[in-house]
Motif scaffolding. Structure first.
Motif, PDB file in Angstrom:
ATOM      1  N   VAL A  55       0.860  -1.181   0.000  1.00  0.00           N
ATOM      2  CA  VAL A  55       0.000   0.000   0.000  1.00  0.00           C
ATOM      3  C   VAL A  55       0.901   1.237   0.000  1.00  0.00           C
ATOM      4  O   VAL A  55       1.661   1.462   0.950  1.00  0.00           O
ATOM      5  CB  VAL A  55      -0.931   0.019   1.231  1.00  0.00           C
ATOM      6  N   ARG A  56       0.797   2.042  -1.057  1.00  0.00           N
ATOM      7  CA  ARG A  56       1.722   3.152  -1.244  1.00  0.00           C
ATOM      8  C   ARG A  56       1.013   4.504  -1.249  1.00  0.00           C
ATOM      9  O   ARG A  56       1.441   5.446  -1.902  1.00  0.00           O
ATOM     10  CB  ARG A  56       2.495   2.955  -2.549  1.00  0.00           C
ATOM     11  N   VAL A  57      -0.072   4.585  -0.523  1.00  0.00           N
ATOM     12  CA  VAL A  57      -0.861   5.814  -0.486  1.00  0.00           C
ATOM     13  C   VAL A  57      -0.052   6.952   0.124  1.00  0.00           C
ATOM     14  O   VAL A  57      -0.057   8.088  -0.380  1.00  0.00           O
ATOM     15  CB  VAL A  57      -2.170   5.598   0.302  1.00  0.00           C
ATOM     16  N   SER A  58       0.653   6.671   1.221  1.00  0.00           N
ATOM     17  CA  SER A  58       1.417   7.724   1.883  1.00  0.00           C
ATOM     18  C   SER A  58       2.533   8.244   0.979  1.00  0.00           C
ATOM     19  O   SER A  58       2.795   9.454   0.933  1.00  0.00           O
ATOM     20  CB  SER A  58       2.009   7.198   3.194  1.00  0.00           C
ATOM     21  N   GLN A 136       9.009  15.149 -14.964  1.00  0.00           N
ATOM     22  CA  GLN A 136       9.817  14.068 -14.399  1.00  0.00           C
ATOM     23  C   GLN A 136       9.166  13.461 -13.165  1.00  0.00           C
ATOM     24  O   GLN A 136       9.284  12.253 -12.924  1.00  0.00           O
ATOM     25  CB  GLN A 136      11.222  14.592 -14.076  1.00  0.00           C
ATOM     26  N   TYR A 137       8.463  14.268 -12.391  1.00  0.00           N
ATOM     27  CA  TYR A 137       7.684  13.695 -11.285  1.00  0.00           C
ATOM     28  C   TYR A 137       6.571  12.796 -11.833  1.00  0.00           C
ATOM     29  O   TYR A 137       6.205  11.788 -11.216  1.00  0.00           O
ATOM     30  CB  TYR A 137       7.092  14.800 -10.419  1.00  0.00           C
ATOM     31  N   GLY A 138       6.033  13.157 -12.994  1.00  0.00           N
ATOM     32  CA  GLY A 138       5.055  12.282 -13.640  1.00  0.00           C
ATOM     33  C   GLY A 138       5.686  10.961 -14.059  1.00  0.00           C
ATOM     34  O   GLY A 138       5.082   9.887 -13.893  1.00  0.00           O
ATOM     35  N   LEU A 143       6.830   4.960 -12.772  1.00  0.00           N
ATOM     36  CA  LEU A 143       7.777   3.946 -12.299  1.00  0.00           C
ATOM     37  C   LEU A 143       7.320   3.332 -10.981  1.00  0.00           C
ATOM     38  O   LEU A 143       7.442   2.119 -10.767  1.00  0.00           O
ATOM     39  CB  LEU A 143       9.168   4.570 -12.128  1.00  0.00           C
ATOM     40  N   ILE A 144       6.784   4.168 -10.094  1.00  0.00           N
ATOM     41  CA  ILE A 144       6.293   3.649  -8.813  1.00  0.00           C
ATOM     42  C   ILE A 144       5.078   2.760  -9.028  1.00  0.00           C
ATOM     43  O   ILE A 144       4.925   1.706  -8.393  1.00  0.00           O
ATOM     44  CB  ILE A 144       5.958   4.812  -7.867  1.00  0.00           C
ATOM     45  N   TYR A 161      16.392  -1.155  -9.537  1.00  0.00           N
ATOM     46  CA  TYR A 161      15.158  -0.470  -9.931  1.00  0.00           C
ATOM     47  C   TYR A 161      14.892   0.709  -8.992  1.00  0.00           C
ATOM     48  O   TYR A 161      14.541   1.818  -9.442  1.00  0.00           O
ATOM     49  CB  TYR A 161      13.987  -1.450  -9.898  1.00  0.00           C
ATOM     50  N   ALA A 162      15.074   0.470  -7.685  1.00  0.00           N
ATOM     51  CA  ALA A 162      14.877   1.553  -6.711  1.00  0.00           C
ATOM     52  C   ALA A 162      15.882   2.676  -6.945  1.00  0.00           C
ATOM     53  O   ALA A 162      15.547   3.866  -6.835  1.00  0.00           O
ATOM     54  CB  ALA A 162      15.009   1.002  -5.297  1.00  0.00           C
ATOM     55  N   LYS A 163      17.119   2.313  -7.284  1.00  0.00           N
ATOM     56  CA  LYS A 163      18.141   3.330  -7.539  1.00  0.00           C
ATOM     57  C   LYS A 163      17.776   4.193  -8.735  1.00  0.00           C
ATOM     58  O   LYS A 163      17.936   5.422  -8.699  1.00  0.00           O
ATOM     59  CB  LYS A 163      19.488   2.649  -7.775  1.00  0.00           C
ATOM     60  N   GLN A 164      17.254   3.554  -9.793  1.00  0.00           N
ATOM     61  CA  GLN A 164      16.878   4.323 -10.985  1.00  0.00           C
ATOM     62  C   GLN A 164      15.684   5.224 -10.709  1.00  0.00           C
ATOM     63  O   GLN A 164      15.600   6.341 -11.229  1.00  0.00           O
ATOM     64  CB  GLN A 164      16.573   3.371 -12.151  1.00  0.00           C
TER      65      GLN A 164
END
Length: 235
Positions: A55-58, A136-138, A143-144, A161-164
């Motif tokens: 869950v990635r709402v925060s 870029q935030y888009g 990616l998320i 993947y997290a690093k990119q």
């Protein structure tokens, strides 16, 4: 001539300060602790945390908050640009206002138009930086959204993947920073309307403020200590 030799010297120093500091900060950040360097580490840690959560709402709320700040400055920049363009039709009034200021040197219409053009160019550059940051935030949101839930954080593919994702967020942050830097230097450019010497002093003052906040601020020391605390806990 519309501009004096002193004006040209001040303008040259202004661009030297802006371009020179940008290159200096970029090179120095490679081997010196600064805001951009330590925030890059925090961003990678943040992206690693995202992979651990189903869950990635925060996280989405935090990213939305960052994007909202950028959008605010992008829309504000358009309003400022509209004001600068309007002043081109009010050169007589601007000249009259400047004439009433004791420290202001004598101005003519062409000189005022040149100075307004400089302000317009600065805010156009700022607008491009802010909108590129928003894009870029888009990209980061995509990616998320596509990121899998990590079964183990030591998986090399997932860590990469997290690093990119951290790199993309870092680039968005840099674009936002460049846009804010344009605002700082626009204040220096504003002083050119009064006197070339004020223009020179303001340009140098902006460089000092930027350097102090990037490399010597209390916020930087706190963020560095936070990184060390995390490393000491092997997080």
């Amino acid at each position: 001539m519309s501009l004096t030799v002193f004006d040209f010297i001040a303008l040259t120093l202004f661009f030297t300060c802006w371009i020179g500091y940008t290159q200096f900060a970029r090179i120095k950040a490679k081997n010196t602790a600064c805001l951009s360097r330590v925030l890059h580490q925090h961003r990678i840690l943040w992206m690693r945390q995202i992979l651990d959560n189903d869950v990635r709402v925060s996280h989405a709320a935090l990213l939305s908050n960052l994007d909202r700040h950028v959008a605010f400055f992008a829309s504000t920049t358009l309003l400022i640009l509209a004001g600068v363009l309007t002043l081109f039709t009010q050169v007589d009034n601007v000249n009259e206002v400047l004439s009433s200021i004791p420290i202001a040197t004598e101005r003519n219409h062409v000189a005022i138009q040149i100075k307004l053009s400089l302000l317009g160019m600065i805010f156009v550059m700022a607008f491009f930086q802010f909108t590129w940051s928003m894009r870029q935030y888009g990209f980061l949101n995509i990616l998320i959204g596509a990121a899998p839930v990590a079964e183990q954080t030591t998986n090399p593919a997932l860590l990469d993947y997290a690093k990119q994702m951290g790199v993309v967020q870092d680039q968005a942050g840099h674009a936002y920073n460049y846009g804010l830097r344009s605002y700082y230097f626009s204040l220096a450019a504003l002083s050119w309307f009064f006197h070339p010497l004020m223009f020179i002093v303001s340009s140098l003052a902006v460089v000092y403020v930027l350097f102090y906040r990037e490399f010597k601020s209390k916020a930087l020391r706190a963020i560095i200590l936070a990184i060390k605390d995390l490393e000491s806990e092997d997080i």
